[in-house]
Design a protein around this motif. Structure first.
Motif, PDB file in Angstrom:
ATOM      1  N   GLY A 167       0.848  -1.180   0.000  1.00  0.00           N
ATOM      2  CA  GLY A 167       0.000   0.000   0.000  1.00  0.00           C
ATOM      3  C   GLY A 167       0.887   1.234   0.000  1.00  0.00           C
ATOM      4  N   ASN A 168       0.501   2.259   0.734  1.00  0.00           N
ATOM      5  CA  ASN A 168       1.335   3.456   0.806  1.00  0.00           C
ATOM      6  C   ASN A 168       2.403   3.258   1.880  1.00  0.00           C
ATOM      7  N   ALA A 169       3.249   2.258   1.648  1.00  0.00           N
ATOM      8  CA  ALA A 169       4.271   1.886   2.630  1.00  0.00           C
ATOM      9  C   ALA A 169       5.480   2.802   2.522  1.00  0.00           C
ATOM     10  N   SER A 170       6.256   2.859   3.585  1.00  0.00           N
ATOM     11  CA  SER A 170       7.463   3.678   3.607  1.00  0.00           C
ATOM     12  C   SER A 170       8.602   2.963   2.898  1.00  0.00           C
ATOM     13  N   ASN A 171       9.665   3.739   2.597  1.00  0.00           N
ATOM     14  CA  ASN A 171      10.863   3.129   2.024  1.00  0.00           C
ATOM     15  C   ASN A 171      11.398   2.024   2.919  1.00  0.00           C
ATOM     16  N   GLU A 172      11.305   2.216   4.226  1.00  0.00           N
ATOM     17  CA  GLU A 172      11.850   1.248   5.171  1.00  0.00           C
ATOM     18  C   GLU A 172      11.246  -0.131   4.962  1.00  0.00           C
ATOM     19  N   ALA A 173       9.939  -0.190   4.717  1.00  0.00           N
ATOM     20  CA  ALA A 173       9.280  -1.482   4.536  1.00  0.00           C
ATOM     21  C   ALA A 173       9.813  -2.207   3.302  1.00  0.00           C
ATOM     22  N   TYR A 174       9.932  -1.497   2.200  1.00  0.00           N
ATOM     23  CA  TYR A 174      10.455  -2.101   0.970  1.00  0.00           C
ATOM     24  C   TYR A 174      11.880  -2.600   1.164  1.00  0.00           C
ATOM     25  N   LEU A 175      12.706  -1.732   1.732  1.00  0.00           N
ATOM     26  CA  LEU A 175      14.134  -2.044   1.826  1.00  0.00           C
ATOM     27  C   LEU A 175      14.437  -3.094   2.880  1.00  0.00           C
ATOM     28  N   ARG A 176      13.715  -3.085   3.975  1.00  0.00           N
ATOM     29  CA  ARG A 176      13.900  -4.109   4.999  1.00  0.00           C
ATOM     30  C   ARG A 176      13.583  -5.491   4.422  1.00  0.00           C
ATOM     31  N   ASP A 177      12.531  -5.568   3.605  1.00  0.00           N
ATOM     32  CA  ASP A 177      12.150  -6.865   3.046  1.00  0.00           C
ATOM     33  C   ASP A 177      13.237  -7.439   2.145  1.00  0.00           C
ATOM     34  N   VAL A 178      13.925  -6.585   1.406  1.00  0.00           N
ATOM     35  CA  VAL A 178      15.069  -7.063   0.612  1.00  0.00           C
ATOM     36  C   VAL A 178      16.170  -7.538   1.547  1.00  0.00           C
ATOM     37  N   SER A 179      16.448  -6.762   2.561  1.00  0.00           N
ATOM     38  CA  SER A 179      17.532  -7.080   3.492  1.00  0.00           C
ATOM     39  C   SER A 179      17.340  -8.430   4.174  1.00  0.00           C
ATOM     40  N   ILE A 180      16.116  -8.729   4.577  1.00  0.00           N
ATOM     41  CA  ILE A 180      15.861  -9.980   5.319  1.00  0.00           C
ATOM     42  C   ILE A 180      15.499 -11.141   4.398  1.00  0.00           C
ATOM     43  N   GLY A 181      15.433 -10.891   3.091  1.00  0.00           N
ATOM     44  CA  GLY A 181      15.171 -11.965   2.141  1.00  0.00           C
ATOM     45  C   GLY A 181      13.708 -12.243   1.876  1.00  0.00           C
ATOM     46  N   ARG A 182      12.804 -11.411   2.404  1.00  0.00           N
ATOM     47  CA  ARG A 182      11.377 -11.603   2.101  1.00  0.00           C
ATOM     48  C   ARG A 182      11.110 -11.299   0.630  1.00  0.00           C
ATOM     49  N   THR A 183      11.823 -10.316   0.103  1.00  0.00           N
ATOM     50  CA  THR A 183      11.845 -10.053  -1.333  1.00  0.00           C
ATOM     51  C   THR A 183      13.305 -10.052  -1.771  1.00  0.00           C
ATOM     52  N   ASP A 184      13.528  -9.917  -3.072  1.00  0.00           N
ATOM     53  CA  ASP A 184      14.894  -9.968  -3.575  1.00  0.00           C
ATOM     54  C   ASP A 184      15.415  -8.627  -4.074  1.00  0.00           C
ATOM     55  N   VAL A 185      14.517  -7.778  -4.522  1.00  0.00           N
ATOM     56  CA  VAL A 185      14.964  -6.614  -5.277  1.00  0.00           C
ATOM     57  C   VAL A 185      13.885  -5.537  -5.247  1.00  0.00           C
ATOM     58  N   VAL A 186      14.316  -4.293  -5.392  1.00  0.00           N
ATOM     59  CA  VAL A 186      13.399  -3.180  -5.643  1.00  0.00           C
ATOM     60  C   VAL A 186      13.929  -2.422  -6.851  1.00  0.00           C
ATOM     61  N   VAL A 187      13.254  -2.554  -7.966  1.00  0.00           N
ATOM     62  CA  VAL A 187      13.582  -1.759  -9.151  1.00  0.00           C
ATOM     63  C   VAL A 187      12.991  -0.372  -8.931  1.00  0.00           C
ATOM     64  N   ASN A 188      13.803   0.669  -9.134  1.00  0.00           N
ATOM     65  CA  ASN A 188      13.286   2.015  -8.902  1.00  0.00           C
ATOM     66  C   ASN A 188      14.225   3.044  -9.533  1.00  0.00           C
ATOM     67  N   ASP A 189      13.896   4.296  -9.306  1.00  0.00           N
ATOM     68  CA  ASP A 189      14.643   5.420  -9.823  1.00  0.00           C
ATOM     69  C   ASP A 189      16.001   5.554  -9.126  1.00  0.00           C
ATOM     70  N   TYR A 190      17.010   5.911  -9.864  1.00  0.00           N
ATOM     71  CA  TYR A 190      18.367   6.058  -9.336  1.00  0.00           C
ATOM     72  C   TYR A 190      18.427   6.984  -8.126  1.00  0.00           C
ATOM     73  N   TYR A 191      17.846   8.176  -8.241  1.00  0.00           N
ATOM     74  CA  TYR A 191      17.941   9.153  -7.156  1.00  0.00           C
ATOM     75  C   TYR A 191      17.198   8.674  -5.913  1.00  0.00           C
ATOM     76  N   LEU A 192      16.048   8.050  -6.109  1.00  0.00           N
ATOM     77  CA  LEU A 192      15.280   7.563  -4.968  1.00  0.00           C
ATOM     78  C   LEU A 192      16.021   6.432  -4.258  1.00  0.00           C
ATOM     79  N   ILE A 193      16.619   5.549  -5.039  1.00  0.00           N
ATOM     80  CA  ILE A 193      17.389   4.447  -4.447  1.00  0.00           C
ATOM     81  C   ILE A 193      18.611   4.974  -3.707  1.00  0.00           C
ATOM     82  N   LYS A 194      19.297   5.925  -4.305  1.00  0.00           N
ATOM     83  CA  LYS A 194      20.506   6.495  -3.699  1.00  0.00           C
ATOM     84  C   LYS A 194      20.233   6.976  -2.278  1.00  0.00           C
TER      85      LYS A 194
END
Length: 274
Positions: A167-194
């Protein structure tokens, strides 16, 4: 017969008068004195709440400055990215400002301002193992965290990834899930990822060091064929570009002048229907 003709002419005049007096969206905005803008408030560097709990970010401040130059107040409507374009289409909001990329499919349904940001796509992966992704083709079978209707999710799907929607989740939720292996990747804009990666140094994540793809242009989104509003917004953006305000806002939030086209070598993805 003369009476019938006179009645017909009178009704025609009334119809033409009513049509000529019909207000455009921009007329209504000026009457209210308020520009209503959809944004997420959860996208670090673009639209987020700072330590003082104030809504800010590159897109937010661009929208604020546009409203200011049009002599309007601005009211932000916080919503998920998947709800923003429908909100523009139905007239719930006047604009959407949330790092929206201009695409051919979107241009068929919406009006876009002139671009105020130039970028490209990359991805967040685990620092420990690259999430097993060394080329775009390695996205096949991986789980990408993203919004259901975003261009980034469409790119992930194009290469065979499954998209885990939020939903309207924060960056932390997306990135934590990659970190812990719940997901593998977040494709996104260069500046936003940086800036997203930099905000969470304890996570096992990094911006992919090798993959740069799909050059993008970001703009404000308006209802289709609202030419008067489009012209006013573009005039404000042009003035902001000419006097350096656009560059100043970009550097404030991204540390680089994202308002100018990127010089990075960026791979073009063939066959991407967006």
């Amino acid at each position: 017969m003369k009476k019938i003709l006179a009645a017909f002419l009178l009704s025609s005049v009334l119809v033409l008068s009513a049509c000529s007096e019909e207000e455009t969206i921009y007329d209504e905005i000026k009457d209210k004195g308020v520009l209503t803008v959809a944004t997420s408030g959860t996208l670090i560097a673009a639209s987020y709440y700072d330590d003082a709990d104030q809504l800010t970010g590159f897109d937010v401040e661009v929208a604020r400055e546009v409203a200011n130059r049009l002599d309007l107040d601005v009211a932000f409507e916080i919503m998920s990215v998947d709800g923003m374009l429908p909100a523009v289409e139905t007239g719930r909001v006047d604009l959407a400002a949330n790092d929206f990329s201009v695409t051919e499919n979107r241009k068929e349904a919406f009006t876009f301002s002139e671009p105020y940001k130039y970028s490209y796509s990359t991805m967040v992966v685990r620092e420990s193992d690259y999430s097993g992704i060394y080329a775009l083709e390695d996205l096949e079978g991986k789980i990408n965290g993203g919004g259901a209707t975003t261009i980034s999710s469409e790119i992930a799907r194009h290469f065979g990834a499954e998209v885990e929607t939020y939903g309207n989740a924060s960056n932390e939720a997306y990135l934590r899930d990659v970190s812990i292996g719940r997901t593998d990747v977040v494709v996104n804009d260069y500046y936003l990822i940086k800036f997203g990666v930099a905000a969470f140094p304890d996570f096992d994540i990094m911006m992919h060091p090798d993959l740069k793809f799909h050059p993008t242009e970001q703009a404000l989104v308006m209802k289709k064929d609202e030419t008067e509003l489009e012209a006013a917004v573009n005039e404000a953006l042009e003035a902001m570009r000419d006097d350096g305000t656009l560059s100043e806002i970009a550097i404030e939030f991204y540390g680089e002048d994202a308002s100018e086209p990127t010089e990075a070598e960026v791979e073009i993805i063939e066959g991407l229907d967006i």
